[in-house]
Design an enzyme around this catalytic site. Structure first.
Site, PDB file in Angstrom:
ATOM      1  N   GLY A  91       0.862  -1.175   0.000  1.00  0.00           N
ATOM      2  CA  GLY A  91       0.000   0.000   0.000  1.00  0.00           C
ATOM      3  C   GLY A  91       0.896   1.222   0.000  1.00  0.00           C
ATOM      4  N   SER A 123       5.937  -5.357  -1.093  1.00  0.00           N
ATOM      5  CA  SER A 123       5.969  -3.960  -1.545  1.00  0.00           C
ATOM      6  C   SER A 123       6.260  -3.020  -0.367  1.00  0.00           C
ATOM      7  CB  SER A 123       4.658  -3.633  -2.273  1.00  0.00           C
ATOM      8  OG  SER A 123       4.759  -2.418  -2.960  1.00  0.00           O
ATOM      9  N   ALA A 124       5.288  -2.251   0.113  1.00  0.00           N
ATOM     10  CA  ALA A 124       5.536  -1.377   1.268  1.00  0.00           C
ATOM     11  C   ALA A 124       6.046  -2.174   2.467  1.00  0.00           C
ATOM     12  CB  ALA A 124       4.267  -0.619   1.644  1.00  0.00           C
ATOM     13  N   HIS A 160       8.836  -2.976  -7.104  1.00  0.00           N
ATOM     14  CA  HIS A 160       8.242  -2.621  -8.410  1.00  0.00           C
ATOM     15  C   HIS A 160       9.289  -1.969  -9.317  1.00  0.00           C
ATOM     16  CE1 HIS A 160       4.002  -3.120  -6.934  1.00  0.00           C
ATOM     17  NE2 HIS A 160       4.461  -2.606  -5.824  1.00  0.00           N
ATOM     18  N   GLU A 195       9.083  -6.487 -10.589  1.00  0.00           N
ATOM     19  CA  GLU A 195       7.865  -7.223 -10.235  1.00  0.00           C
ATOM     20  C   GLU A 195       8.076  -8.699 -10.580  1.00  0.00           C
ATOM     21  OE1 GLU A 195       4.444  -5.287 -11.932  1.00  0.00           O
ATOM     22  OE2 GLU A 195       4.560  -3.696 -10.439  1.00  0.00           O
TER      23      GLU A 195
END
Lengths: 237, 237
Positions: A91, A123-124, A160, A195
């Site tokens: 997020g 991710s985060a 990413h 990714e």
């Protein structure tokens, strides 16, 4: 710099184009969790914790694990103390880190990971495993007390990670240009995780897994391309 | 919220694809500067101030203006006090704001702009004219003392605003998704300025100029498309 007891799986992204939530990481998640029955989920990076936790719960139950979300607990620190494993979802990284400070759980997570609790970040959730969140792609929509994060590894991840598009007419900086600006201001190396790529940290080793590979940036060196499966210990620690 | 004395030109980007440095904004820059002979340049957003100032000087001299760079002055505040006009160039917004705090020039800029000194901002230079830099696209490579910025306008700008690419397989958030996350956490409206677009602020009016238009995001409203030339006072102040 990462400790021998640490067991981490840091993935670039939660879903690959055309695939379902966490599908590309399922085998590695199973291997990380081993015989454990459930995970504690941290939904702080998104605005609606209830919806986010329901999505994560459905996915982990489909794999045969239970999932509790930290927002369902009156005492977040206690929830971490008793967790078998931790999953910090993706997020907005600034929002995630701000809430981790707000609930005062950073040191608690560090201690449990130091004692061998498996840590899964997407991710985060991978950004906050690093020394700082200074290599996030996210918009600084809130201002956390500090950009310092968990420091479970001794390098920065750029999730990413994106190669330049030769057909683009957009004049904003490419990802590589942004990371080179980071190195003008910081000595910490950066692993640009495309990714599909992910890092498995165990027994002090840092392994690049998944698909699509990584690009490693270090001050005073040309960027290095690494293809999975590879040990990154020659570049980062 | 912007004051009647303010004279601002806030451009999305320094160069358009296929064009030279500031070419697309030249007519507006000339109009902003009027009879003034020179500008004071702020190169803090990039790492090499000398090279950056040389590039800006060449461009302004080609237009018939002199250009002094603030880094050439032993006293940055005094340089601002005596400037005819100010140009804050693009680069990394976090680095720019950190240096503005470091040299303690924010209040000085506010006072001079309040007294009618023209302000030209490009990209990061437009970000710092806003209440905060919370809608920058840049990587947080340094940690300024605060994300609060000059507050010359009462809304946020997202420069280099980018529409979603329908052919993309990248799974990171679109720009619009990032701005919607901003609105989950903040009430301030956001003007997404596409490359080629610019805002002219004068006599309390906010005009959208240049090419390509803007997309305006407000909490509780659907995004609004605006084409130049248009007055944005119905949406932001």
């Amino acid at each position: 710099m990462t400790q021998a007891a640490y067991r981490l799986l840091l993935i670039s992204n939660s879903a690959l184009y055309g695939g379902g939530y966490l599908d590309h990481a399922e085998a590695e998640i199973r291997d990380l969790l081993g015989g454990r029955k459930g995970v504690l989920f941290v939904p702080y990076a998104l605005g609606d914790w209830k919806i986010y936790a329901a999505k994560a719960r459905e996915r982990f139950e489909a794999m045969g694990y239970t999932l509790n979300s930290i927002h369902e607990s009156a005492n977040p620190q206690a929830a971490i103390e008793s967790a078998e494993a931790l999953f910090i979802g993706g997020g907005n990284t600034f929002r995630l880190l701000d809430r981790l400070y707000g609930f005062d759980v950073l040191e608690c997570v560090r201690q449990r990971v130091g004692a061998g609790m498996p840590y899964l970040g997407a991710s985060a959730g991978s950004n906050v495993a690093c020394p700082t969140i200074r290599t996030t792609n996210d918009m600084p929509i809130v201002e956390p007390p500090s950009l310092k994060a968990l420091g479970l590894v001794g390098f920065q991840i750029n999730p990413h990670f994106l190669d330049p598009d030769p057909n683009s007419r957009h004049m904003g900086e490419t990802r590589e240009e942004r990371i080179i600006q980071f190195l003008e201001e910081n000595e910490m190396p950066v692993v640009g995780l495309r990714e599909g790529a992910m890092l498995r940290v165990e027994q002090g080793r840092i392994q690049l897994k998944g698909s699509s590979g990584a690009r490693i940036f270090r001050r005073g060196h040309d960027p290095v391309e690494v293809k999975p499966v590879a040990d990154l210990s020659d570049y980062v620690s």
